[in-house]
Design a protein around this motif. Sequence first.
Motif, PDB file in Angstrom:
ATOM      1  N   TRP A 217      -4.156  -6.469 -12.165  1.00  0.00           N
ATOM      2  CA  TRP A 217      -2.689  -6.453 -12.149  1.00  0.00           C
ATOM      3  C   TRP A 217      -2.165  -5.925 -10.823  1.00  0.00           C
ATOM      4  CZ3 TRP A 217       1.139  -2.740 -11.620  1.00  0.00           C
ATOM      5  CH2 TRP A 217       2.443  -3.159 -11.911  1.00  0.00           C
ATOM      6  N   VAL A 218      -2.752  -4.829 -10.331  1.00  0.00           N
ATOM      7  CA  VAL A 218      -2.298  -4.242  -9.068  1.00  0.00           C
ATOM      8  C   VAL A 218      -2.483  -5.227  -7.922  1.00  0.00           C
ATOM      9  CG1 VAL A 218      -2.714  -2.413  -7.370  1.00  0.00           C
ATOM     10  CG2 VAL A 218      -2.713  -1.876  -9.807  1.00  0.00           C
ATOM     11  N   GLU A 219      -3.607  -5.935  -7.900  1.00  0.00           N
ATOM     12  CA  GLU A 219      -3.863  -6.885  -6.819  1.00  0.00           C
ATOM     13  C   GLU A 219      -2.886  -8.053  -6.843  1.00  0.00           C
ATOM     14  OE1 GLU A 219      -8.669  -6.128  -6.222  1.00  0.00           O
ATOM     15  OE2 GLU A 219      -7.961  -7.843  -7.393  1.00  0.00           O
ATOM     16  N   GLN A 220      -2.429  -8.441  -8.029  1.00  0.00           N
ATOM     17  CA  GLN A 220      -1.516  -9.577  -8.138  1.00  0.00           C
ATOM     18  C   GLN A 220      -0.051  -9.177  -8.000  1.00  0.00           C
ATOM     19  OE1 GLN A 220      -2.620 -11.215 -11.960  1.00  0.00           O
ATOM     20  NE2 GLN A 220      -4.307 -12.415 -11.096  1.00  0.00           N
ATOM     21  N   CYS A 221       0.235  -7.902  -8.113  1.00  0.00           N
ATOM     22  CA  CYS A 221       1.616  -7.416  -8.061  1.00  0.00           C
ATOM     23  C   CYS A 221       2.016  -7.105  -6.619  1.00  0.00           C
ATOM     24  CB  CYS A 221       1.742  -6.154  -8.920  1.00  0.00           C
ATOM     25  SG  CYS A 221       3.416  -5.468  -8.982  1.00  0.00           S
ATOM     26  N   PRO A 222       3.221  -7.485  -6.187  1.00  0.00           N
ATOM     27  CA  PRO A 222       3.690  -7.108  -4.846  1.00  0.00           C
ATOM     28  C   PRO A 222       3.711  -5.591  -4.689  1.00  0.00           C
ATOM     29  CG  PRO A 222       5.115  -8.785  -5.820  1.00  0.00           C
ATOM     30  CD  PRO A 222       4.205  -8.309  -6.913  1.00  0.00           C
ATOM     31  N   ALA A 223       3.385  -5.118  -3.511  1.00  0.00           N
ATOM     32  CA  ALA A 223       3.292  -3.675  -3.280  1.00  0.00           C
ATOM     33  C   ALA A 223       4.586  -2.957  -3.640  1.00  0.00           C
ATOM     34  CB  ALA A 223       2.933  -3.416  -1.814  1.00  0.00           C
ATOM     35  N   GLU A 224       5.712  -3.577  -3.331  1.00  0.00           N
ATOM     36  CA  GLU A 224       6.997  -2.922  -3.588  1.00  0.00           C
ATOM     37  C   GLU A 224       7.325  -2.825  -5.074  1.00  0.00           C
ATOM     38  OE1 GLU A 224       9.402  -1.449  -1.302  1.00  0.00           O
ATOM     39  OE2 GLU A 224       7.393  -1.403  -0.448  1.00  0.00           O
ATOM     40  N   ALA A 225       6.617  -3.592  -5.921  1.00  0.00           N
ATOM     41  CA  ALA A 225       6.906  -3.589  -7.356  1.00  0.00           C
ATOM     42  C   ALA A 225       5.930  -2.732  -8.150  1.00  0.00           C
ATOM     43  CB  ALA A 225       6.893  -5.021  -7.896  1.00  0.00           C
ATOM     44  N   LEU A 226       5.036  -2.024  -7.453  1.00  0.00           N
ATOM     45  CA  LEU A 226       4.028  -1.219  -8.147  1.00  0.00           C
ATOM     46  C   LEU A 226       4.655   0.073  -8.688  1.00  0.00           C
ATOM     47  CD1 LEU A 226       0.983  -1.553  -5.726  1.00  0.00           C
ATOM     48  CD2 LEU A 226       1.245  -2.607  -7.980  1.00  0.00           C
ATOM     49  N   ALA A 232       2.116   0.110 -17.174  1.00  0.00           N
ATOM     50  CA  ALA A 232       2.009   0.502 -18.581  1.00  0.00           C
ATOM     51  C   ALA A 232       2.542  -0.597 -19.491  1.00  0.00           C
ATOM     52  CB  ALA A 232       2.768   1.806 -18.820  1.00  0.00           C
ATOM     53  N   ASP A 233       3.675  -1.200 -19.121  1.00  0.00           N
ATOM     54  CA  ASP A 233       4.230  -2.299 -19.919  1.00  0.00           C
ATOM     55  C   ASP A 233       3.249  -3.463 -19.987  1.00  0.00           C
ATOM     56  OD1 ASP A 233       6.541  -0.928 -20.418  1.00  0.00           O
ATOM     57  OD2 ASP A 233       7.702  -1.896 -18.824  1.00  0.00           O
ATOM     58  N   HIS A 234       2.616  -3.766 -18.863  1.00  0.00           N
ATOM     59  CA  HIS A 234       1.664  -4.884 -18.820  1.00  0.00           C
ATOM     60  C   HIS A 234       0.473  -4.631 -19.739  1.00  0.00           C
ATOM     61  CE1 HIS A 234      -0.859  -8.095 -17.222  1.00  0.00           C
ATOM     62  NE2 HIS A 234      -1.821  -7.213 -17.039  1.00  0.00           N
ATOM     63  N   LEU A 235       0.038  -3.376 -19.832  1.00  0.00           N
ATOM     64  CA  LEU A 235      -1.130  -3.027 -20.646  1.00  0.00           C
ATOM     65  C   LEU A 235      -0.765  -2.599 -22.059  1.00  0.00           C
ATOM     66  CD1 LEU A 235      -3.143  -1.015 -17.953  1.00  0.00           C
ATOM     67  CD2 LEU A 235      -3.537  -3.368 -18.702  1.00  0.00           C
ATOM     68  N   ASN A 236       0.534  -2.668 -22.382  1.00  0.00           N
ATOM     69  CA  ASN A 236       1.025  -2.275 -23.706  1.00  0.00           C
ATOM     70  C   ASN A 236       0.683  -0.823 -24.042  1.00  0.00           C
ATOM     71  OD1 ASN A 236       2.141  -4.866 -24.415  1.00  0.00           O
ATOM     72  ND2 ASN A 236       0.039  -5.581 -24.783  1.00  0.00           N
ATOM     73  N   LEU A 237       0.873   0.031 -23.053  1.00  0.00           N
ATOM     74  CA  LEU A 237       0.656   1.464 -23.223  1.00  0.00           C
ATOM     75  C   LEU A 237       1.909   2.203 -22.808  1.00  0.00           C
ATOM     76  CD1 LEU A 237      -2.870   1.779 -21.520  1.00  0.00           C
ATOM     77  CD2 LEU A 237      -2.419   1.820 -23.986  1.00  0.00           C
ATOM     78  N   SER A 238       2.019   3.440 -23.276  1.00  0.00           N
ATOM     79  CA  SER A 238       3.097   4.277 -22.762  1.00  0.00           C
ATOM     80  C   SER A 238       2.696   4.763 -21.374  1.00  0.00           C
ATOM     81  CB  SER A 238       3.341   5.475 -23.680  1.00  0.00           C
ATOM     82  OG  SER A 238       2.240   6.382 -23.617  1.00  0.00           O
TER      83      SER A 238
END
Length: 312
Positions: A217-226, A232-238
Amino acid sequence: MNIGLLLYPGCIASGLLALADIFKAVNLRLHKPQFEVNWLTLSGETFEVGNGVSIATNKLSDANLGALVVPGAWRDATTVVTAQDNALVAALSKLPDQVMLLSYCTGVCLVAEAGKLTGQAATTTWWLAETAADRFPGVRWKPASTVVMNTRNATAAGVNGYLPLGMALIEQHCGRRVAEEIQKYMVLPRFKERHTPFQGIPGLLQQGPFMRAVALWVEQCPAEALTTEALADHLNLSSRTLARRIKRETGYSSGQLMRLIKHNQVSDELIATSKSIYRISDELGFADDATLRRSFKQLTGVTPSEYRQRFE
């Protein structure tokens, strides 16, 4: 010098075949048999190295050696040393101390199992670092080093570890000039230390599917959006559960880990490509190249340009 090239079930023999040719090139260059290659197995049988190629071998216990090369094998961290290796390990343990042992990849663990690395510095392949440290606590492991040379042994990381080991042996016995000539005329890759400040990242990501999902997820996400919340939302965790789990499994905060993974991507681009800093920052989603330069230097202590010069 009589050099043994050790073959055993499951070993990756390609590096040994390459070494045999490199040592032959040295002999031709010097017009004398500086290195005598001796193919060895435990019982001295004809050994099939793969693809229909077989090699006649001598018995390890009968060989009068100056050095022995122990290659890696097709194994993983759970099978790096098994019961089928008992006879081989016993034979290695009985070798005279004056025989220099050169091992690479998983072969390092066989030499360590034989007790030949106890109390000495050694390295191995990155994905074996934790296994090796746990199984052989008496060895002074240097996982950040690609090659470690000692008086009685030498170890190298990776399936291509035979090359720096072989070139070091040539330089030791024939001088730097000969080693450089062999490297030049055989067009061999020039060995450079490639362990970067991000060396530990691959090991972290081998800890299980959870860490691999984080990294992807981190590799696919733009740096500014990390953000921790977005991950947590992506992994369905708090956010709190995610932060605790990452801290427990890696020792990093979630923000630190995301930063390391994203800048590891920057590192890969700097080393493997000629892309401009501007293009790298744009492709990886940084606000601008100035932001990338600033954050990269904060993390590594050097600018992206200095880093590229050091590790390319």
